[in-house]
Every structure is written in C-alpha cells, then in structure tokens.
Enzyme design. Structure first.
Site, PDB file in Angstrom:
ATOM      1  N   LYS A  40      53.840  -1.087  79.203  1.00 20.90           N
ATOM      2  CA  LYS A  40      52.539  -1.751  79.025  1.00 20.90           C
ATOM      3  C   LYS A  40      52.570  -2.766  77.881  1.00 20.90           C
ATOM      4  O   LYS A  40      52.144  -3.911  78.034  1.00 20.90           O
ATOM      5  CB  LYS A  40      51.459  -0.686  78.776  1.00 20.90           C
ATOM      6  CG  LYS A  40      50.063  -1.228  78.547  1.00 20.90           C
ATOM      7  CD  LYS A  40      49.032  -0.120  78.703  1.00 20.90           C
ATOM      8  CE  LYS A  40      49.199   0.987  77.681  1.00 20.90           C
ATOM      9  NZ  LYS A  40      48.464   0.735  76.434  1.00 20.90           N
ATOM     10  N   THR A  41      53.086  -2.342  76.738  1.00 23.15           N
ATOM     11  CA  THR A  41      53.135  -3.239  75.571  1.00 23.15           C
ATOM     12  C   THR A  41      54.064  -4.411  75.832  1.00 23.15           C
ATOM     13  O   THR A  41      53.743  -5.568  75.545  1.00 23.15           O
ATOM     14  CB  THR A  41      53.593  -2.466  74.322  1.00 23.15           C
ATOM     15  OG1 THR A  41      52.684  -1.392  74.076  1.00 23.15           O
ATOM     16  CG2 THR A  41      53.637  -3.379  73.111  1.00 23.15           C
ATOM     17  N   SER A  91      52.604   6.081  78.387  1.00 24.31           N
ATOM     18  CA  SER A  91      53.729   5.805  77.498  1.00 24.31           C
ATOM     19  C   SER A  91      55.037   5.697  78.285  1.00 24.31           C
ATOM     20  O   SER A  91      55.318   6.516  79.167  1.00 24.31           O
ATOM     21  CB  SER A  91      53.853   6.936  76.460  1.00 24.31           C
ATOM     22  OG  SER A  91      54.937   6.719  75.596  1.00 24.31           O
ATOM     23  N   LYS A 130      41.130   7.546  68.231  1.00 28.95           N
ATOM     24  CA  LYS A 130      40.877   8.075  69.566  1.00 28.95           C
ATOM     25  C   LYS A 130      39.517   8.746  69.678  1.00 28.95           C
ATOM     26  O   LYS A 130      38.940   8.804  70.770  1.00 28.95           O
ATOM     27  CB  LYS A 130      41.993   9.053  69.962  1.00 28.95           C
ATOM     28  CG  LYS A 130      43.332   8.361  70.230  1.00 28.95           C
ATOM     29  CD  LYS A 130      43.213   7.266  71.286  1.00 28.95           C
ATOM     30  CE  LYS A 130      44.557   6.683  71.667  1.00 28.95           C
ATOM     31  NZ  LYS A 130      44.431   5.535  72.606  1.00 28.95           N
ATOM     32  N   HIS A 160      41.360   2.359  79.115  1.00 34.92           N
ATOM     33  CA  HIS A 160      42.540   2.565  78.288  1.00 34.92           C
ATOM     34  C   HIS A 160      43.639   1.643  78.824  1.00 34.92           C
ATOM     35  O   HIS A 160      44.442   2.036  79.667  1.00 34.92           O
ATOM     36  CB  HIS A 160      42.976   4.028  78.359  1.00 34.92           C
ATOM     37  CG  HIS A 160      43.984   4.412  77.331  1.00 34.92           C
ATOM     38  ND1 HIS A 160      44.863   5.457  77.484  1.00 34.92           N
ATOM     39  CD2 HIS A 160      44.263   3.887  76.114  1.00 34.92           C
ATOM     40  CE1 HIS A 160      45.630   5.571  76.416  1.00 34.92           C
ATOM     41  NE2 HIS A 160      45.280   4.622  75.576  1.00 34.92           N
TER      42      HIS A 160
END
Length: 528
Positions: free
Chosen positions: A239-240, A235, A198, A217
């Site tokens: 997204k994943t 989170s 990061k 991001h």
C-alpha cells in the site's frame, strides 16, 4: 458520574499549574531529553522505546456501554463493552494520578482536513514524547484556530498508571477505553503511542458515517489532472509503496473520509513502519525522519546515534511518526475530489488470485467486507504454510459500527461517482509461496498505472472460472501469460486444488456477516 462532572474535572486538570499547553516542537524535544524519555538520533529525530508493549493491545480495548452506543455498536471481541461505572472509577483514578505529576502536556488540534467535517481534539499526556507524537500525527491549528479551539473529544494518556484487574474490571493492567457520550478516550498501562492514533480513528469511524461520510483505512493520492485514487490493503501488500508515486501527490497514507465534497485525510502526519527501511526502497519515509520526528523502538548506535532500521531486536513493529509536510510531493491541505479509481491490494501467498482484476460494485463490496491477504510460513510461530487472513473493510480492529454499514456506503458512493474498482494481487505467481515467485513490482506498477489511466475500464477480459473475476487480457509492460494465474502454474491440478481451497476460505469467512444482500454474496464471491 454525569458528563458535566467529567467536563469539570477535565477542565481542572487541563488548567493545572503543572500543565504545558501547545508547546512547540523544539520545546517538546527539549522536554523529552531533559526528562530522559528518549534520545536524539543523528538526523535530529527523537527516539523512544515503549517497554513490553510494542504494538496495540486489542484485548484491552473497550467501548463504554451507554444509552447512545448500546444499540449502535457492533459488540464482540473487537468492540468489548465496559460499564459506565467501571469507566467512571478508572477516570477518577487516572485524573487524581495525573494531578500529582510534576508536568503534563496538552496538545490541541483536529482530526479531519476538511474544515466542514473536522473534529477538534485535545490530547493530555503524561509523557512529553507522546505529546510530540500527537503534534506530528494530528492536524495542527493555526494561531487563529487555536484561539477559538473547543475540543469535542479528549485523549487522556497515562502510560505509568496501571489498572488492577481485580478492582478496576479490566482484563489486564492496560486499558484503552472510548466513551462516546463523555467524549473521552482513556489510555493507561501502555507506552505504545499508536493507541492514541488508532483510538481517534475508531471515534471517527463511529461519527463520520452519521454525517454521510465513509471513513476508510486506506492511502490516497491525486494525479496531475486531479484524478483521485484510493489504496486499501493490509500490512505487506504494498500500500505505501504503490501510493507513493512521484507522478502523483500524496493526500495521506492511512486514514481518510469520503464526504459529499470528496476525499480528505483524517490525520496531519504519517506513522510509517520502518523495519528494514532504506533510502533506496522508501526515500520519502527515510528523508522525512528528521528533527521533530519520532522513532519508536528503533535500535540506534549508542555512540553515533545512527538508526539501525534492520535491527528488530526490540520489535519488528518499529515506527516513525512525522508530519505530512516532511514529504515534498503532497496535497496541502490534505483533501481532493471524489475517487476515480479504487484499488484493493492483497498479497496472495496461495498464488491463485489474478494479479489484477476489474470488479463490479457487488464484487467490490464483497472483497471490501472480506479484506483478504495471507500470512506467510515462518512469519509467526506454528505457521508452516500460507494462511488466509481476513480483516473486515481492511481495518476490522477500528470499526465500532456493523461492517455492512461501511460496505453499503462504499457501494452507494461507487454508484454515485462511477468509481472503478480493481483487485490487485501483489503476492505470488506460478505457484504458492515456496514454489512460485513474488509478483514483479514493475509488473504491478504497470497494472496499477493502466488502471489509473482508465485503460482497463473497457479492456477485453476473461472470467476466472473459480473466483468469477474479470481479468484484463492485455496490459502494456506485462506479459499476457502473467495476467491469468492458471497459465503460470506448471501443474494445473495443483492450481485448481489451491484455488478451490482459497475459494472455500472466502465463503467460510463470509458466513460471519448477517444482513448482507443476497446479490453481494451471489455475484460478488467466488463461484461455488
């Protein structure tokens, strides 16, 4: 201390007799095991633990206040200033500390898959497993590239060096300090490997905009016809899951740049959260965790060495680091053309945002700046009802420049490349959390697919009365009534009350931005 003396001291350290430069993955794994830094799991991955710091330490992150950064950085609780003198003193102490170590490990590589814009970096580690992590997460050079490699930024990581706040001017024993003039990231007092990843992202968020590149991001993938999609989301928004499409190739899962040439991955690997991971839910991630990968704070069976991904004893923030090449369906090298579709993901636990809506450029800039999702009851002590969470540009902890700079660049690129933007709510429908139900993944996939296919670009829409969003009225595979949230609530008064409550939170959050053009707030935000 001037930049020349910094460079000399660094060169002296990196060329010491105790330094191992560019060890291979097998060599690093051997070092990790020999030094008792970690253990081997049943799949061949290295597992390490990070002690009391199992996540980032945002209150211990600083940027050196230097002539070049003084007027550029948006100073505040995210970008805390620290003096050049404080940095110099700590820098000298850390280098003296590392010189006395029996072994140090150096990785040389790149940040940025586009060779025109990539940044050569080097990572100097006290731990072999941290160096293995760097080998997995950053872009690895070829033998030819290594010969001419000249680092433009250096990470120095000394987890066992602990600062004395009374002497060293830090808030605690931990410090993550970025000096843009001295091209150095200094990390100490924490074993959490994610600080390295990061910190480089924060550096790229400072450097890339100066070259007309929007740093983002987000995850990114590309379709069979070369169409590119970006997925932004905090989170828990999916997204994943949504970017891992078997019919589309992955460009990257977390950090990207959007240059005049198109999109490129900043990294060479993935740093996936793996609490409750299973092959059924996330086969790509599950199968990528093999020899050379790094598992962080995952509980493993002491005899079989089998990872128990459901065990959050050490932390819920368990992580897996692996090379992109561990995934079959990728773009290699990790770059593609300009985005056709941009998806903002939110998990609205109030249950009032539409499951999908088409955004104007002004709305896209507004929701990009807002970066909304919600924390759920029970996820943190004291949270008894859903709470709105806003993370500017979906990545506020890593943005050194004013947020409006990134939003303006996004708006310009949307215009220039005619990208279509959608807000997708993967949260609740038919009521708030505890009353309604989570949006079916099959519905969300159908909506996203329709957006990617261009079916929603000219679809018939209805305007949401409270948020001003354009809601498609018909999407194949999705019941019409699901598309308009007010129609899924049994009690319309309760719906209107909750929607108005969330609308007010958006407006209150947006007050923190200064210098935003009036049309962004007027046309982009909820209807007052």
């Amino acid at each position: 201390m001037n930049s020349v003396s910094v460079s000399n001291k660094l060169t002296e350290l990196a060329k010491g007799n105790n330094v191992h430069v560019q060890l291979s993955v097998p060599q690093l794994v051997e070092k990790v095991l020999k030094r008792n830094e970690g253990s081997l799991t049943s799949t061949g991955a290295v597992r390490a633990t990070t002690g009391k710091y199992t996540g980032r330490s945002p209150k211990d992150k600083y940027i050196v206040e230097e002539p070049s950064s003084r007027s550029n950085v948006e100073w505040g609780p995210v970008n805390q200033p620290i003096s050049e003198e404080t940095f110099s003193n700590l820098y000298n102490k850390v280098l003296e500390y590392l010189k006395e170590k029996d072994e140090l490990f150096v990785f040389k590589g790149f940040a940025g898959a586009d060779k025109k814009y990539r940044m050569p970096i080097q990572v100097i580690n006290e731990y072999a497993w941290h160096n293995l992590f760097a080998h997995q997460l950053f872009i690895r050079p070829t033998e030819e590239e290594l010969l001419g490699h000249q680092a433009e930024f250096t990470i120095i990581s000394a987890p066992n060096f602990k600062a004395d706040p009374n002497v060293d001017g830090t808030a605690s024993e931990t410090f993550i300090i970025i000096s843009f003039e001295r091209r150095t990231i200094l990390i100490g007092g924490t074993e959490y490997a994610g600080e390295m990843k990061k910190s480089i992202f924060s550096v790229m968020n400072y450097i890339l905009p100066e070259n007309n590149i929007l740093s983002m991001h987000c995850s990114a993938n590309v379709g069979l016809e070369g169409d590119v999609a970006l997925f932004f989301g905090l989170s828990g928004t999916g997204k994943t899951t949504l970017s891992a499409d078997p019919n589309r190739r992955l460009i990257g899962d977390d950090e990207h740049g959007w240059s005049p040439n198109g999109v490129f991955n900043i990294e060479g690997g993935c740093y996936a959260k793996c609490i409750n991971l299973s092959r059924e839910k996330e086969p790509q991630i599950f199968d990528a965790i093999r020899f050379g990968s790094v598992l962080e704070n995952v509980v493993i069976n002491s005899e079989t060495r089998v990872a128990d991904y459901d065990d959050g004893t050490l932390t819920e923030n368990t992580r897996a680091a692996y090379q992109l090449q561990a995934i079959d369906n990728i773009v290699d090298p990790s770059l593609a053309g300009h985005p056709n579709t941009i998806v903002f993901l939110t998990a609205d636990a109030f249950g009032v945002l539409p499951p999908i809506s088409r955004l104007t450029k002004e709305q896209a800039m507004y929701h990009f700046l807002s970066g909304y999702t919600s924390k759920l009851a029970g996820t943190e002590r004291g949270i008894t009802s859903p709470q709105a969470t806003f993370s500017t540009c979906f990545g506020s902890p890593f943005l050194p420049l004013p947020a409006t700079r990134y939003a303006e660049m996004l708006g310009e690129k949307i215009d220039e490349h005619n990208a279509k933007v959608f807000l997708v709510n993967t949260g609740w429908t038919g009521g708030e959390y505890g009353v309604g139900s989570r949006m079916k993944l099959s519905y969300t996939r159908a909506m996203v697919q329709a957006a990617l296919d261009g079916e929603l670009n000219s679809a018939e829409t209805a305007k949401d009365a409270i948020f001003g969003l354009e809601i498609p009225l018909h999407i194949p595979g999705v019941p019409d009534e699901v598309l308009q949230p007010n129609k899924t609530w049994a009690n319309q008064e309760q719906y209107k009350r909750k929607a108005t409550e969330l609308s007010a939170k958006f407006r209150e959050n947006f007050k923190k931005f200064s210098g935003v053009p009036a049309q962004i707030e007027e046309k982009g935000g909820p209807i007052a």
